[in-house]
Structures are given as structure tokens and as C-alpha cells.
Design an enzyme around this catalytic site. Structure first.
Site, short mmCIF file in Angstrom:
data_model
loop_
_atom_site.label_atom_id
_atom_site.label_comp_id
_atom_site.label_asym_id
_atom_site.label_seq_id
_atom_site.Cartn_x
_atom_site.Cartn_y
_atom_site.Cartn_z
N ARG A 1 2.59 -6.98 0.27
CA ARG A 1 2.42 -6.07 1.42
C ARG A 1 1.09 -5.33 1.26
O ARG A 1 0.88 -4.67 0.24
CB ARG A 1 3.60 -5.09 1.45
CG ARG A 1 3.65 -4.18 2.65
CD ARG A 1 4.90 -3.29 2.57
NE ARG A 1 5.01 -2.42 3.72
CZ ARG A 1 4.37 -1.26 3.83
NH1 ARG A 1 3.60 -0.83 2.87
NH2 ARG A 1 4.53 -0.52 4.92
N LYS B 1 -1.90 2.66 -3.25
CA LYS B 1 -0.96 3.67 -3.73
C LYS B 1 -1.56 4.51 -4.85
O LYS B 1 -2.52 4.13 -5.50
CB LYS B 1 0.37 3.03 -4.14
CG LYS B 1 1.18 2.64 -2.90
CD LYS B 1 2.59 2.20 -3.19
CE LYS B 1 3.29 1.85 -1.87
NZ LYS B 1 4.60 1.24 -2.06
#
Ligand code: 7PJ
Length: 290
Positions: free
Chosen positions: A269, A235
């Protein structure tokens, strides 16, 4: 700082497969979208999803130690083209069916679509992961009817506008309150608390400072008493902190995974299963030795 040895998560029943959260579990990400930010289109040949290629990726992730595969068909990247429920089901269901039939792994379906929740559960999926925390029309009822564990994620706004200067009075308190409110909504809809997993939604309507406050505050979120799922993989907070492009964020994602495990995360995740599984195993091994 001593590592926490306090994982003690429950065992969730995911359509007959047990997800034992007494140590952190690894969730591998498989995007059937043509346009996700980090791996979108990598499973495409021309304009079509290459299902054999997707199955090979799934098989590889299972061999690398994934406990869960999270299969999604909607890109939540800012500016991504919206999908209809029918398009989303067309992308996701064939792969869910094949993975459930051929691999020994828990399949999670990353969706806000009530239709796909029901279809995926019928096809053998073992978990629902909704970045809108069952906020869409019909989603609470559809999810309740599946009987499956559900991950409720916090997002401020929607994928199109969420990064337009999001503001919070106190991000940790606001996210915790939102998640608690959704837990109550679930219970009212007939979803027992014991089926729920919570996720603060790193990067979903958050500035870098918000993401850092949530990472610091994970132990307080863990006090809500439900397992925590976290997704940092590749991210943009990594770019904001150390200037890495999307293809160079793997190692930094591992650092975040370890820090999250130390702070009580129960499910990580990730796009990079083998490396994350090792990093998490190392954190657990050290914690067990005190
Ligand atoms: C997350 C997710 C996350 C949960 C995505 C990406 C964007 N579901 N789906 N948590 N992120 N529960 O893969 O980076 O952080 S899509």
C-alpha cells in the site's frame, strides 16, 4: 541473503476483476479526507473534495501501474476528528462510483463502516480494507454480504489512544493471534478464508521496536497461509530511524517495500505508485533470477 522467489499468492476475485498475487500487487492510496497525515486535503478545493482532481490522481495511479486503488474517508491519524458513517459515505462514494465507471482497476474501500461497505460494493468496489478488522457493529455481516475479498488489519487501541505507549507480551505472537482470531470470526460469519488478506498494521498502536519486530517476523505471518498486505508509506517509523519529515519519506518507503516483498508481502500500500511499482518489479526480477 538470497531473495525469496516464493510469492505464490492466490488469484482473488474482486467483483469480477482478478487480483493475481503470484507476484506482489501495488495498492495506491487515495484519501478523500481533509486531514490525513501525509496527503490530507491535497484533493480539496476550499472545504470540498474536488472530484475531478481526485479522478486525475486515480487515473495517474492506474497509468503508473496500480493494481488496486484504496479509497478512504476517515483519517486514522492520532487526534483526527471522528467522522459519522453518513459523512464518510458522502466523501467516499461519489469517487468510488466514478472510478468504478471510468477506470479499469480494482477499487478497495478503506473503511470500518458497515454502511459504506455495502454501498461501495453496490457501486462496484472490489475489495474491503478495514483497519479495525471488521470489529465495528454490523461490519462482519455487511462484509460477508458483499462477497468481496477483505483485508483484516491489526490495530491496538483506537486512533486516538493507540500511540500512548502500546505494550505487547510478544508483538509478533500477539498480532498473529489477533489476526487468526479475526479469521475465525469471519469464517463464523460466513466469510470464506480464501477471501481474506492479513495486515499487521504498521504504526497502528506500535512503537518503533514493535514495527521492526513485525517487519522481521513477516515470514512467520506469511505462514498463516493468507496473503499479506503492508503499509509503510511515509509513516513515522521512517522519521524515527533516519529523521525524515513527512514530505521526504518517499525513498525510504521504497526500501521498506522491497524488504517487505522479500519477506513475503503480497500487496504493498503506497502513496507513490510509480516508484513503488519499479522498486517491487526490481525485487521480483532479481528473485526470479535467483
Ligand atoms: C493502513 C491502512 C495500513 C491497511 C492506513 C496511512 C494511514 N490500511 N490504512 N494498512 N494505513 N490495510 O495511510 O498511513 O497500513 S491510513
Amino acid at each position: 541473503m538470497p531473495l525469496s522467489c516464493d510469492f505464490k499468492g492466490p488469484v482473488l476475485n474482486c467483483a469480477g476483476r482478478s487480483l493475481d498475487l503470484s507476484t506482489p500487487a501495488i495498492m495506491g492510496v487515495i484519501n478523500t479526507t481533509p486531514d490525513s497525515f501525509s496527503d490530507g486535503g491535497s484533493l480539496y478545493r476550499g472545504s470540498r473534495l474536488d472530484i475531478d482532481c481526485a479522478m486525475a490522481r486515480a487515473r495517474e495511479m492506474v497509468a503508473e501501474g496500480a493494481h488496486i486503488l484504496d479509497i478512504g474517508g476517515e483519517s486514522t491519524r492520532p487526534g483526527a476528528a471522528p467522522v459519522t458513517p453518513a459523512q464518510e459515505s458522502d466523501r467516499v462514494l461519489p469517487l468510488v462510483e466514478r472510478v468504478c465507471a471510468e477506470l479499469d482497476v480494482i477499487v478497495s474501500v478503506d473503511t470500518s463502516s458497515a454502511q459504506l461497505m455495502a454501498e461501495a460494493a453496490s457501486a462496484g468496489a472490489g475489495m474491503i480494507n478495514d483497519v479495525r478488522a471488521l470489529g465495528r457493529e454490523g461490519a462482519l455481516q455487511a462484509a460477508a454480504d458483499t462477497g468481496l475479498p477483505i483485508c483484516l488489519m491489526h490495530m491496538r487501541g483506537n486512533p486516538v489512544n493507540m500511540q500512548n505507549s502500546p505494550q505487547y507480551e510478544n508483538v509478533l505472537r500477539n498480532v498473529a493471534q489477533f489476526l487468526e482470531d479475526r479469521v475465525v470470526a469471519c469464517e463464523t460469519a460466513g466469510i470464506e478464508r480464501a477471501r481474506l488478506v492479513l495486515d499487521p498494521g504498521f504504526g497502528f498502536g506500535k512503537t518503533l521496536e514493535h514495527n521492526l519486530q513485525l517487519l522481521r517476523g513477516l515470514p512467520q505471518l506469511a505462514e498463516l497461509g493468507l496473503p499479506l498486505l503492508v503499509g509503510f508509506s511515509r509513516k513515522s517509523m521512517i522519521e524515527q530511524l533516519i529523521g525524515r519529515g513527512v514530505d521526504e519519506r518517499g525513498p525510504a518507503s521504497l526500501a521498506l517495500a522491497v524488504l517487505a516483498v522479500e519477506r513475503g508481502a503480497g500487496i504493498i500500500r503506497t502513496h507513490d505508485v510509480a516508484a513503488t511499482a519499479d522498486a517491487v518489479a526490481m525485487a521480483v526480477a532479481l528473485a526470479e533470477r535467483g
